[in-house]
Design a protein around this motif. Structure first.
Motif, PDB file in Angstrom:
ATOM      1  N   TYR A 220      -3.304   4.743  -2.278  1.00  0.00           N
ATOM      2  CA  TYR A 220      -4.165   6.162  -1.932  1.00  0.00           C
ATOM      3  C   TYR A 220      -3.733   7.189  -2.360  1.00  0.00           C
ATOM      4  O   TYR A 220      -2.504   6.865  -2.480  1.00  0.00           O
TER       5      TYR A 220
ATOM      6  N   SER B  34      -2.382   0.046   6.471  1.00  0.00           N
ATOM      7  CA  SER B  34      -1.605  -1.364   5.322  1.00  0.00           C
ATOM      8  C   SER B  34      -0.619   0.029   5.097  1.00  0.00           C
ATOM      9  O   SER B  34       0.346  -0.342   4.127  1.00  0.00           O
ATOM     10  N   ILE B  35      -1.280   1.364   4.658  1.00  0.00           N
ATOM     11  CA  ILE B  35      -0.362   2.015   4.295  1.00  0.00           C
ATOM     12  C   ILE B  35       1.708   1.658   5.131  1.00  0.00           C
ATOM     13  O   ILE B  35       1.973   2.085   5.807  1.00  0.00           O
TER      14      ILE B  35
ATOM     15  N   LEU C 251      -5.403   9.838   6.005  1.00  0.00           N
ATOM     16  CA  LEU C 251      -5.382   8.817   5.113  1.00  0.00           C
ATOM     17  C   LEU C 251      -4.004   8.398   5.778  1.00  0.00           C
ATOM     18  O   LEU C 251      -4.801   6.536   6.146  1.00  0.00           O
TER      19      LEU C 251
ATOM     20  N   ARG D 174      -6.211   6.246   8.998  1.00  0.00           N
ATOM     21  CA  ARG D 174      -7.588   5.331   8.331  1.00  0.00           C
ATOM     22  C   ARG D 174      -7.057   4.031   7.890  1.00  0.00           C
ATOM     23  O   ARG D 174      -7.315   3.075   8.109  1.00  0.00           O
ATOM     24  N   HIS D 175      -5.287   4.189   7.444  1.00  0.00           N
ATOM     25  CA  HIS D 175      -5.061   2.602   6.276  1.00  0.00           C
ATOM     26  C   HIS D 175      -3.814   2.636   7.212  1.00  0.00           C
ATOM     27  O   HIS D 175      -2.976   2.781   6.772  1.00  0.00           O
TER      28      HIS D 175
ATOM     29  N   THR E 288      -1.795  -1.402  -3.930  1.00  0.00           N
ATOM     30  CA  THR E 288      -2.957  -0.835  -3.176  1.00  0.00           C
ATOM     31  C   THR E 288      -2.679   0.556  -4.092  1.00  0.00           C
ATOM     32  O   THR E 288      -1.369   1.036  -3.032  1.00  0.00           O
TER      33      THR E 288
ATOM     34  N   ALA F 289       0.738  -1.151  -0.113  1.00  0.00           N
ATOM     35  CA  ALA F 289       0.055  -0.090   0.115  1.00  0.00           C
ATOM     36  C   ALA F 289       0.843   1.103  -0.112  1.00  0.00           C
ATOM     37  O   ALA F 289       1.672   1.149   0.804  1.00  0.00           O
TER      38      ALA F 289
END
Length: 124
Positions: free
Chosen positions: A33, A50-51, A44, A47-48, A31, A7
């Protein structure tokens, strides 16, 4: 080392550059964003979980790329960070790798495939 499927968060206020890089990163299997501002990028990252890689233009609205990296590392210390610019010549922060624009497939692949200490080629 990152790998395809990783990510990536891409931050650039130029929509054409952003859309082109997002398409190239997706072609590499990432992936992705994306956003145009540092403040939205921080949201972001929160919230994510996986980044794992941040690629940001140095000059973005609101907080600049260096401020974004510092704030992002407060949230996620292990985040791999790359700053890009078509104007600046380099970044002196040893924890941030600078990659000059333009960004093409080869440079983006090196950013997501290599360990942070490995240099990214300056030519695409």
């Amino acid at each position: 080392m990152s790998k395809p499927g990783a990510a990536v968060l891409l931050v650039d206020d130029d929509s054409l550059v952003r859309e082109t890089c997002v398409a190239l990163l997706r072609d590499l299997g990432c992936t992705v964003y994306s956003t145009w501002s540092g403040e939205e990028a921080l949201g972001l990252i929160q919230r994510h979980a996986s980044i794992e890689t941040l690629i940001s233009d140095l000059l973005i609205p609101g907080i600049d790329g260096l401020q974004l990296v510092a704030a992002a590392r407060q949230i996620r210390p292990s985040l791999r960070c790359f700053l890009t610019s078509g104007y600046a010549t380099g970044i002196t922060d040893p924890d941030v790798q600078f990659v000059p624009k333009p960004l093409g497939r080869a440079k983006l692949a090196m950013m997501v495939m290599r360990a942070p200490a490995a240099p990214v080629p300056t030519e695409d």
